[in-house]
Design a protein around this motif. Sequence first.
Motif, mmCIF file in Angstrom:
data_model
loop_
_atom_site.group_PDB
_atom_site.id
_atom_site.type_symbol
_atom_site.label_atom_id
_atom_site.label_comp_id
_atom_site.label_asym_id
_atom_site.label_seq_id
_atom_site.Cartn_x
_atom_site.Cartn_y
_atom_site.Cartn_z
ATOM 1 N N THR A 39 -54.428 2.319 55.960
ATOM 2 C CA THR A 39 -55.464 1.192 55.860
ATOM 3 C C THR A 39 -56.618 1.883 55.147
ATOM 4 N N SER A 40 -56.987 2.934 55.347
ATOM 5 C CA SER A 40 -58.011 3.693 54.585
ATOM 6 C C SER A 40 -57.630 3.621 53.060
ATOM 7 N N LEU A 41 -56.573 4.063 52.793
ATOM 8 C CA LEU A 41 -55.949 4.126 51.429
ATOM 9 C C LEU A 41 -56.011 2.955 50.948
ATOM 10 N N GLU A 42 -55.469 1.897 51.489
ATOM 11 C CA GLU A 42 -55.409 0.537 50.903
ATOM 12 C C GLU A 42 -56.604 0.099 50.493
ATOM 13 N N ALA B 235 -54.649 17.062 54.936
ATOM 14 C CA ALA B 235 -55.892 17.233 53.953
ATOM 15 C C ALA B 235 -55.153 17.386 52.438
ATOM 16 N N GLU B 236 -53.684 17.936 52.529
ATOM 17 C CA GLU B 236 -53.419 17.867 51.070
ATOM 18 C C GLU B 236 -53.047 16.387 50.549
ATOM 19 N N LEU B 237 -53.084 15.469 51.313
ATOM 20 C CA LEU B 237 -52.868 13.959 50.851
ATOM 21 C C LEU B 237 -53.908 13.739 49.988
ATOM 22 N N GLY B 238 -55.040 14.689 49.567
ATOM 23 C CA GLY B 238 -56.016 14.382 48.716
ATOM 24 C C GLY B 238 -55.092 14.791 47.302
ATOM 25 N N ILE C 239 -45.343 16.476 45.655
ATOM 26 C CA ILE C 239 -46.141 15.279 46.074
ATOM 27 C C ILE C 239 -45.046 13.990 46.027
ATOM 28 N N TYR C 240 -44.555 13.897 44.761
ATOM 29 C CA TYR C 240 -43.664 12.790 44.704
ATOM 30 C C TYR C 240 -42.218 12.618 45.438
ATOM 31 N N SER C 241 -41.871 13.805 46.057
ATOM 32 C CA SER C 241 -40.632 13.906 46.759
ATOM 33 C C SER C 241 -41.102 13.461 48.269
ATOM 34 N N LEU C 242 -42.309 13.238 48.715
ATOM 35 C CA LEU C 242 -42.749 13.154 50.050
ATOM 36 C C LEU C 242 -42.855 11.903 50.269
ATOM 37 N N LEU C 243 -43.144 10.999 49.323
ATOM 38 C CA LEU C 243 -43.403 9.656 49.489
ATOM 39 C C LEU C 243 -44.521 9.149 50.787
ATOM 40 N N THR C 244 -45.562 9.697 50.496
ATOM 41 C CA THR C 244 -46.503 9.438 51.715
ATOM 42 C C THR C 244 -47.405 8.320 51.169
#
Lengths: 200, 315
Positions: free
Chosen positions: B159-162, B244-247, A38-43
Amino acid sequence: MVTELKSWREQNYYELLEVGSQASDEEIRIAYEKLKTIYSLLTPGITILFTPEEVKQIQDKMEEAYRVLRDPRSQREYDLVMQGAWGKPIAPPPHPLAIRRALNTQQIREALGADEVSWSGESLGKIRRFLKLNIDELALEIKISKHHLEAIEAEAIAALPAPVYLKGFLRSFAKALGLDPRRVSEEYLTRISEKGYTRE
Amino acid sequence: METEKKDTEKKEKHIWAIAGGKGGIGKSFVTANLGIALCERGKKVVVVDLDLGGANLHTLLGITRPPLSLDDFIRKGMRSIKGILAETGIPNLQLIAGVQDMLTLSNPKPRDKQKIIHHIASLNADHIILDLGTGISPHIFDFFLISDTGIFLITPERTSLENAYQFMRGVFFHRWMTLTTNKKVKKLIETAMDVNNAAGIRTPVDLLAHVENLDKEAKKIFADEANGFKPRLIINQARNRKEAELGFAIRSVCRKYFGIDLGFLGHILYDYNVYSSVQRGRAFFSDYPSSDVAACIRDIAAHVSDGRSLEWSLS
């Protein structure tokens, strides 16, 4: 798991790895692997709130947390320290290894037998022996092979690991000895690059 | 009134608020279809359209606008909210319609807001789902705070995240503001509400440290209140597994930045059919009961129903 409002700077190792304090080895490992990705991807999910420097610090903290919690011995020690702090609103304890063997300037001078402190393979070896730490035991504790630790102490250029690993090894080594990891790794690397070790 | 209260006390009722801050991310879609999915599980559900300005939750349920809405409830001084409960054609699912055109109610008077809040809490159902309107404003925070559990709906767009993060930050400050009478503390919170404040207060944790210097008792009250704050997260319109895994990333950031334990309920895949069913004025679940999107929503309903969240992998 996070149970009270505090930021990653104040969180303990379990909170940093987002597991309960009773988590199994496997749960800790999985959480660590996932967080590492997660922290390597910088999303955007991460970069909106954290600066690149903070992300780096978080990564370092998580590495430190995992190093301690993956090893049953250092984990147990850490748990004991934590129990001592139970209920007290204090910052998490420093690295448990450092607690056991934190050295002040006076002790370092004494161990090195010199007023001038500079970090080299030789001086690291002196500190290790001053702490009566056996190299096999240390290798096991910080998960760095005995072969590499010996090479670091002997400054055996050809036997040293690649630069990308060496820096981390030096930091772990320094931490385990209760020394300033950054200073040790910088001075050591400068010194051996003058002796022909290629840092790139 | 007395009997109404008794009814609700007997039941294990849970109020959920679907929030997000940003418009067009699917709050009403999720409210409607999560409601239907919970009914499929044998639950009694009421969905409440709290978008006090552009309410159209009824459209997402595939029905025409009910004759009575929150607007009538307030304006006509109705005694009980039961009078505006509308059937949806889906067994066990009822709707409280919102205010569609009356812009006057988009910023309700405190007394009206209190009335709405009080009556929602008295509704009789297993699950009450509040569809909060778009925006990051005090009255939306108030509605958010009556829920037992807030659910942040986030799409993978930046923008949604912000907006979601702004919402989380704002809801803390808003809640704390109501918990103190200390003028200095109130002033400090006001300062902190400005994202670029000179005091350098970025997070609720930062603010807490500042409050401690002013008023130790207030700090304790704030911290206790915050410790009970355990919202949830749904990722909507995920186009692939990675999105999805952004969650999991958002969950982790919330734990590390805000220090709050955000449970990840699951994701809903992007599907053009969602758009077309909305265009036709149909409930998505009725038209596409075996779609992937419906399966995603059923998974989320299962989590909602038994109070669980995901661990480290998508369902």
